[in-house]
Design a protein around this motif. Structure first.
Motif, PDB file in Angstrom:
ATOM      1  N   GLN A  63     -24.135   3.126   8.133  1.00 24.45           N
ATOM      2  CA  GLN A  63     -24.713   3.633   6.922  1.00 24.45           C
ATOM      3  C   GLN A  63     -25.773   2.848   6.274  1.00 24.45           C
ATOM      4  O   GLN A  63     -26.128   1.639   6.364  1.00 24.45           O
ATOM      5  N   GLU A  64     -26.609   3.619   5.353  1.00 28.65           N
ATOM      6  CA  GLU A  64     -27.808   2.871   4.632  1.00 28.65           C
ATOM      7  C   GLU A  64     -27.148   2.039   3.460  1.00 28.65           C
ATOM      8  O   GLU A  64     -26.415   2.474   2.764  1.00 28.65           O
ATOM      9  N   PRO A  65     -27.782   0.970   3.284  1.00 27.94           N
ATOM     10  CA  PRO A  65     -27.215   0.216   2.235  1.00 27.94           C
ATOM     11  C   PRO A  65     -27.663   0.309   0.808  1.00 27.94           C
ATOM     12  O   PRO A  65     -28.414  -0.283   0.117  1.00 27.94           O
ATOM     13  N   THR A  66     -27.033   1.476   0.625  1.00 31.41           N
ATOM     14  CA  THR A  66     -27.570   1.923  -1.029  1.00 31.41           C
ATOM     15  C   THR A  66     -26.069   1.633  -1.971  1.00 31.41           C
ATOM     16  O   THR A  66     -25.091   1.356  -1.446  1.00 31.41           O
ATOM     17  N   PRO A  67     -26.406   1.166  -3.305  1.00 34.27           N
ATOM     18  CA  PRO A  67     -25.366   0.783  -3.786  1.00 34.27           C
ATOM     19  C   PRO A  67     -23.910   2.038  -3.888  1.00 34.27           C
ATOM     20  O   PRO A  67     -22.909   1.444  -3.944  1.00 34.27           O
ATOM     21  N   GLU A  68     -24.449   3.131  -3.634  1.00 33.34           N
ATOM     22  CA  GLU A  68     -23.318   4.320  -3.480  1.00 33.34           C
ATOM     23  C   GLU A  68     -22.366   4.072  -2.427  1.00 33.34           C
ATOM     24  O   GLU A  68     -21.337   4.030  -2.258  1.00 33.34           O
ATOM     25  N   ASN A  69     -23.291   3.659  -1.375  1.00 28.10           N
ATOM     26  CA  ASN A  69     -22.660   3.569  -0.016  1.00 28.10           C
ATOM     27  C   ASN A  69     -21.785   2.092   0.123  1.00 28.10           C
ATOM     28  O   ASN A  69     -20.528   2.212   0.683  1.00 28.10           O
ATOM     29  N   VAL A  70     -22.286   1.214  -0.472  1.00 29.83           N
ATOM     30  CA  VAL A  70     -21.643  -0.040  -0.462  1.00 29.83           C
ATOM     31  C   VAL A  70     -20.385  -0.142  -1.256  1.00 29.83           C
ATOM     32  O   VAL A  70     -19.066  -0.349  -0.861  1.00 29.83           O
ATOM     33  N   ALA A  71     -20.323   0.720  -2.483  1.00 30.56           N
ATOM     34  CA  ALA A  71     -19.225   0.732  -3.186  1.00 30.56           C
ATOM     35  C   ALA A  71     -18.143   1.736  -2.716  1.00 30.56           C
ATOM     36  O   ALA A  71     -17.037   1.378  -2.695  1.00 30.56           O
ATOM     37  N   ARG A  72     -18.660   2.829  -2.008  1.00 35.69           N
ATOM     38  CA  ARG A  72     -17.568   3.666  -1.396  1.00 35.69           C
ATOM     39  C   ARG A  72     -16.851   2.974  -0.272  1.00 35.69           C
ATOM     40  O   ARG A  72     -15.663   3.245  -0.003  1.00 35.69           O
ATOM     41  N   PHE A  73     -17.756   2.003   0.370  1.00 32.98           N
ATOM     42  CA  PHE A  73     -17.110   1.350   1.597  1.00 32.98           C
ATOM     43  C   PHE A  73     -16.390   0.332   0.992  1.00 32.98           C
ATOM     44  O   PHE A  73     -14.875   0.248   1.697  1.00 32.98           O
ATOM     45  N   LEU A  74     -16.576  -0.415   0.099  1.00 35.42           N
ATOM     46  CA  LEU A  74     -15.635  -1.477  -0.378  1.00 35.42           C
ATOM     47  C   LEU A  74     -14.372  -1.050  -1.251  1.00 35.42           C
ATOM     48  O   LEU A  74     -13.166  -1.530  -1.131  1.00 35.42           O
ATOM     49  N   ALA A  75     -14.480   0.247  -1.661  1.00 38.41           N
ATOM     50  CA  ALA A  75     -13.289   0.860  -2.389  1.00 38.41           C
ATOM     51  C   ALA A  75     -12.385   1.914  -1.480  1.00 38.41           C
ATOM     52  O   ALA A  75     -11.280   1.643  -1.589  1.00 38.41           O
ATOM     53  N   TRP A  76     -13.074   2.477  -0.406  1.00 43.98           N
ATOM     54  CA  TRP A  76     -12.497   3.652   0.171  1.00 43.98           C
ATOM     55  C   TRP A  76     -12.190   3.522   1.559  1.00 43.98           C
ATOM     56  O   TRP A  76     -11.611   4.334   2.152  1.00 43.98           O
ATOM     57  N   SER A  77     -13.002   2.476   2.287  1.00 39.23           N
ATOM     58  CA  SER A  77     -13.017   2.202   3.642  1.00 39.23           C
ATOM     59  C   SER A  77     -11.674   2.313   4.253  1.00 39.23           C
ATOM     60  O   SER A  77     -10.940   1.191   4.105  1.00 39.23           O
TER      61      SER A  77
END
Length: 91
Positions: A63-77
């Protein structure tokens, strides 16, 4: 039997604490990005990943390191054991 209940309560509280800590890291990372005025900067977006030592796991997702992708990864992965969703599911 009391020992098993106490053990389960202990581990449940530990998982809840891990989820709370991850949420705080995400909150602080977002606040710092907003304060610095660099919310779109990839370096500021990956700060929570560096803090939690999950940068390599995130890069493996492609994934591209955008704030949304990072937050989604750390919260829902589902693959990250310390994600908020996994911590709550384990408790």
């Amino acid at each position: 039997m009391l020992s098993r209940v106490a053990d389960r309560i202990f581990w449940m509280s530990r998982q809840m604490e891990r989820a709370e800590n991850m949420a705080r890291i995400l909150d602080v990372g977002q606040s710092l990005a907003l304060l610095s005025g660099q919310s779109g900067d990839p370096d500021s977006a990956i700060e929570p990943l560096v803090i939690t030592d999950t940068l390599e796991a995130f890069r493996a997702t492609g994934q591209e390191p955008t704030p949304e992708n990072v937050a989604r990864f750390l919260a829902w992965s589902p693959t990250l054991p310390s994600s908020i969703a996994n911590c709550l599911e384990a408790s």
